[in-house]
Design a protein around this motif. Structure first.
Motif, PDB file in Angstrom:
ATOM      1  N   HIS A  40      10.391 -83.192-130.830  1.00 20.41           N
ATOM      2  CA  HIS A  40      10.666 -84.341-131.761  1.00 20.41           C
ATOM      3  C   HIS A  40      11.633 -85.313-131.326  1.00 20.41           C
ATOM      4  O   HIS A  40      11.433 -86.562-131.174  1.00 20.41           O
ATOM      5  CB  HIS A  40      10.639 -84.108-133.223  1.00 20.41           C
ATOM      6  N   VAL A  41      12.870 -84.755-131.105  1.00 22.98           N
ATOM      7  CA  VAL A  41      13.953 -85.722-130.459  1.00 22.98           C
ATOM      8  C   VAL A  41      13.586 -86.162-129.289  1.00 22.98           C
ATOM      9  O   VAL A  41      13.825 -87.541-129.226  1.00 22.98           O
ATOM     10  CB  VAL A  41      15.304 -84.699-130.390  1.00 22.98           C
ATOM     11  N   LYS A  42      12.988 -85.545-128.369  1.00 16.80           N
ATOM     12  CA  LYS A  42      12.678 -85.954-126.974  1.00 16.80           C
ATOM     13  C   LYS A  42      11.965 -87.243-127.027  1.00 16.80           C
ATOM     14  O   LYS A  42      12.018 -88.181-126.435  1.00 16.80           O
ATOM     15  CB  LYS A  42      12.406 -84.896-126.257  1.00 16.80           C
ATOM     16  N   ASN A  43      10.730 -87.184-127.791  1.00 13.87           N
ATOM     17  CA  ASN A  43       9.607 -87.971-128.035  1.00 13.87           C
ATOM     18  C   ASN A  43      10.253 -89.301-128.714  1.00 13.87           C
ATOM     19  O   ASN A  43      10.002 -90.336-128.295  1.00 13.87           O
ATOM     20  CB  ASN A  43       8.561 -87.523-128.820  1.00 13.87           C
ATOM     21  N   VAL A  75      12.124 -95.170-127.803  1.00 10.99           N
ATOM     22  CA  VAL A  75      12.931 -96.208-127.792  1.00 10.99           C
ATOM     23  C   VAL A  75      13.355 -96.744-126.434  1.00 10.99           C
ATOM     24  O   VAL A  75      13.450 -97.972-126.132  1.00 10.99           O
ATOM     25  CB  VAL A  75      14.451 -95.743-128.169  1.00 10.99           C
ATOM     26  N   ARG A  76      13.428 -95.721-125.624  1.00 17.06           N
ATOM     27  CA  ARG A  76      13.649 -96.088-124.256  1.00 17.06           C
ATOM     28  C   ARG A  76      12.513 -96.859-123.405  1.00 17.06           C
ATOM     29  O   ARG A  76      12.825 -97.911-122.574  1.00 17.06           O
ATOM     30  CB  ARG A  76      14.178 -94.745-123.121  1.00 17.06           C
ATOM     31  N   SER A  77      11.131 -96.314-123.802  1.00 16.34           N
ATOM     32  CA  SER A  77      10.082 -97.141-123.378  1.00 16.34           C
ATOM     33  C   SER A  77       9.990 -98.682-123.717  1.00 16.34           C
ATOM     34  O   SER A  77       9.690 -99.567-123.201  1.00 16.34           O
ATOM     35  CB  SER A  77       8.828 -96.236-123.255  1.00 16.34           C
ATOM     36  N   ALA A  87      11.755 -98.101-133.434  1.00 19.05           N
ATOM     37  CA  ALA A  87      11.580 -96.746-132.804  1.00 19.05           C
ATOM     38  C   ALA A  87      13.058 -96.183-132.864  1.00 19.05           C
ATOM     39  O   ALA A  87      13.435 -95.075-132.935  1.00 19.05           O
ATOM     40  CB  ALA A  87      11.294 -96.795-131.068  1.00 19.05           C
ATOM     41  N   LEU A  88      13.982 -97.042-132.788  1.00 18.18           N
ATOM     42  CA  LEU A  88      15.328 -96.626-132.930  1.00 18.18           C
ATOM     43  C   LEU A  88      15.885 -96.185-134.373  1.00 18.18           C
ATOM     44  O   LEU A  88      16.446 -95.275-134.513  1.00 18.18           O
ATOM     45  CB  LEU A  88      16.423 -97.922-132.843  1.00 18.18           C
TER      46      LEU A  88
END
Length: 90
Positions: free
Chosen positions: A27-30, A35-37, A50-51
């Motif tokens: 969940h953390v990685k997703n 946010v990055r995308s 997303a942030l």
């Protein structure tokens, strides 16, 4: 393999904890990836949304002890920095 009753129980507990921790870590990685995308796509509204979700997910993971609290704070800080930098560019 464990021989004592105590060691067998501890092994069972560690397997359960591992499966729970794997779910939380994914969940953390997703959340971080979202946010990055959004930052890479230059979508400010989506990045802020997303942030906010990523902050929540990271705080919960740190609260459960899945990741260290400083690790969570560092990631949140870096994501905030990226979103703020993108906001200044626009």
């Amino acid at each position: 393999m464990a021989n004592t009753k105590q060691a067998l129980k501890r092994h069972r507990q560690s397997l359960k904890a591992r499966s729970r921790n794997r779910v939380v870590k994914s969940h953390v990685k997703n959340a971080v990836k979202a946010v990055r995308s959004a930052v890479q796509a230059n979508d400010l509204d989506q990045a802020r949304e997303a942030l906010q979700r990523a902050n929540s997910v990271l705080d919960k993971a740190a609260g459960k002890g899945v990741i260290h609290k400083n690790n969570a704070h560092r990631r949140v800080s870096r994501l905030n920095k990226a979103v703020n930098k993108m906001a200044q560019m626009q």
